[in-house]
Design an enzyme around this catalytic site. Structure first.
Site, PDB file in Angstrom:
ATOM      1  N   TYR A  63       0.814  -1.212   0.000  1.00  0.00           N
ATOM      2  CA  TYR A  63       0.000   0.000   0.000  1.00  0.00           C
ATOM      3  C   TYR A  63       0.847   1.261   0.000  1.00  0.00           C
ATOM      4  O   TYR A  63       0.370   2.332  -0.374  1.00  0.00           O
ATOM      5  CB  TYR A  63      -1.054   0.010   1.115  1.00  0.00           C
ATOM      6  CG  TYR A  63      -0.548  -0.242   2.511  1.00  0.00           C
ATOM      7  CD1 TYR A  63       0.084   0.753   3.237  1.00  0.00           C
ATOM      8  CD2 TYR A  63      -0.760  -1.468   3.117  1.00  0.00           C
ATOM      9  CE1 TYR A  63       0.518   0.525   4.530  1.00  0.00           C
ATOM     10  CE2 TYR A  63      -0.330  -1.716   4.410  1.00  0.00           C
ATOM     11  CZ  TYR A  63       0.306  -0.705   5.113  1.00  0.00           C
ATOM     12  OH  TYR A  63       0.739  -0.935   6.390  1.00  0.00           O
TER      13      TYR A  63
ATOM     14  N   LYS B  94     -12.447  17.123  -4.009  1.00  0.00           N
ATOM     15  CA  LYS B  94     -11.937  18.446  -4.393  1.00  0.00           C
ATOM     16  C   LYS B  94     -12.578  19.460  -3.436  1.00  0.00           C
ATOM     17  O   LYS B  94     -13.524  20.164  -3.784  1.00  0.00           O
ATOM     18  CB  LYS B  94     -12.300  18.729  -5.851  1.00  0.00           C
ATOM     19  CG  LYS B  94     -11.641  19.947  -6.444  1.00  0.00           C
ATOM     20  CD  LYS B  94     -11.965  20.054  -7.936  1.00  0.00           C
ATOM     21  CE  LYS B  94     -11.300  21.257  -8.561  1.00  0.00           C
ATOM     22  NZ  LYS B  94     -11.588  21.356 -10.005  1.00  0.00           N
TER      23      LYS B  94
END
Length: 118
Positions: A51, A96
């Site tokens: 990961y 965002k």
């Protein structure tokens, strides 16, 4: 299917359709859910997915070539995640939080899921 989840990976990117987004940049936050078979009897990294490498891939896409759409950013991240051999399916959410909206909001996000079998 087992899951490995990376939540809240944050990097500055220059994605968006407006000049100021591409000039000034803004933070993007990415969540990734990797689905793969995990051999829990093994203690060998080769039997799972690194990961740390996935996190570097996410950062490389976010900080890389500017894109107009966060949908495209999410798709590129998903493709890179599926390139890690054991990953069967991935769900990517690109947030965002500083999107150029005049309304009060907490977040704008796109979530996509991709599989190597489709």
């Amino acid at each position: 299917m087992d899951r490995i989840t990376l939540t809240g990976l944050t990097a500055t990117g220059y994605h968006g359709v407006f000049d100021h987004e591409r000039r000034d940049g803004q933070p993007f936050v990415v969540d990734v859910v990797l689905e793969l078979p995990v051999d829990t009897r093994s203690d060998d990294l080769a039997t799972t997915v690194d990961y740390g490498a996935v996190a570097r891939d996410v950062e490389d896409v976010v900080t890389g070539e500017p894109r107009n759409l966060i949908e495209t950013v999410a798709g590129e991240i998903a493709e890179r995640c599926l390139a890690h051999g054991r990953v069967e399916r991935v769900t990517v959410t690109v947030h965002k939080p500083s999107a150029p909206l005049s309304q009060t909001f907490t977040d704008v996000a796109v979530t996509i899921s991709r599989s190597r079998h489709v």
